[in-house]
Design a protein around this motif. Structure first.
Motif, PDB file in Angstrom:
ATOM      1  N   CYS A   1      50.111  40.014  42.761  1.00  0.00           N
ATOM      2  CA  CYS A   1      49.284  41.073  43.349  1.00  0.00           C
ATOM      3  C   CYS A   1      48.547  40.543  44.578  1.00  0.00           C
ATOM      4  O   CYS A   1      47.841  39.534  44.507  1.00  0.00           O
ATOM      5  CB  CYS A   1      48.289  41.571  42.308  1.00  0.00           C
TER       6      CYS A   1
ATOM      7  N   CYS B   1      44.276  40.873  44.342  1.00  0.00           N
ATOM      8  CA  CYS B   1      43.451  39.895  43.616  1.00  0.00           C
ATOM      9  C   CYS B   1      44.034  38.487  43.744  1.00  0.00           C
ATOM     10  O   CYS B   1      43.510  37.533  43.168  1.00  0.00           O
ATOM     11  CB  CYS B   1      43.337  40.285  42.154  1.00  0.00           C
TER      12      CYS B   1
ATOM     13  N   CYS C   1      41.402  43.885  38.127  1.00  0.00           N
ATOM     14  CA  CYS C   1      41.821  44.356  39.447  1.00  0.00           C
ATOM     15  C   CYS C   1      42.400  45.769  39.320  1.00  0.00           C
ATOM     16  O   CYS C   1      43.217  46.033  38.438  1.00  0.00           O
ATOM     17  CB  CYS C   1      42.879  43.395  39.990  1.00  0.00           C
TER      18      CYS C   1
ATOM     19  N   SER D   1      44.308  47.277  41.357  1.00  0.00           N
ATOM     20  CA  SER D   1      45.656  47.399  41.906  1.00  0.00           C
ATOM     21  C   SER D   1      46.726  47.035  40.877  1.00  0.00           C
ATOM     22  O   SER D   1      47.707  47.741  40.703  1.00  0.00           O
ATOM     23  CB  SER D   1      45.775  46.502  43.142  1.00  0.00           C
ATOM     24  N   CYS D   2      46.516  45.928  40.173  1.00  0.00           N
ATOM     25  CA  CYS D   2      47.519  45.469  39.189  1.00  0.00           C
ATOM     26  C   CYS D   2      47.038  45.686  37.761  1.00  0.00           C
ATOM     27  O   CYS D   2      47.698  45.308  36.817  1.00  0.00           O
ATOM     28  CB  CYS D   2      47.815  43.996  39.415  1.00  0.00           C
TER      29      CYS D   2
END
Ligand SMILES: [Zn+2]
Ligand SMILES: [Zn+2]
Ligand SMILES: [Zn+2]
Length: 103
Positions: free
Chosen positions: A79, A82, A94, A96-97
């Motif tokens: 990712c 992070c 995080c 995003s992931c």
């Protein structure tokens, strides 16, 4: 493909590692079976360092891996948000992931 791995939350003991209710209470992650199922491929959970325990202090399973100590991954790409730590700046997973570190 799902595979069985040792439950990291109870270290394969099948008992609640914190013995919250009694010293014979079952592990809530594996229901006392000492193993959990996970879909391969998977990687050790970076958020709890593979312990399966919530690193934020509460005596509950890790919120990212749900106590398995490992996460199924759909990509080997680390990712970018992070940089593989699984954490956002506030210490939470995080966004995003979702704390898995791969995306
Ligand atoms: Zn367990
Ligand atoms: Zn975890
Ligand atoms: Zn991330």
């Amino acid at each position: 493909m799902s595979t069985k791995i040792e439950c990291t939350y109870c270290s394969g003991q099948g008992k609640d590692p914190f013995q919250l209710l009694s010293d014979i209470s079952k592990c809530q992650v594996c229901s006392g079976l000492a193993v959990v199922e996970i879909n391969a491929p998977f990687r050790p959970c970076v958020f709890c360092a593979g312990t399966g325990k919530n690193p934020l202090g509460a005596r509950v399973p890790c919120i990212v891996c749900k106590g398995k100590g490992n996460n199924s991954i759909t990509s080997e790409v680390v990712c970018a948000k992070c940089i593989g730590t699984g954490r956002a700046v506030d210490g939470l997973p995080c966004t995003s992931c979702k704390g898995i570190a791969y995306k």
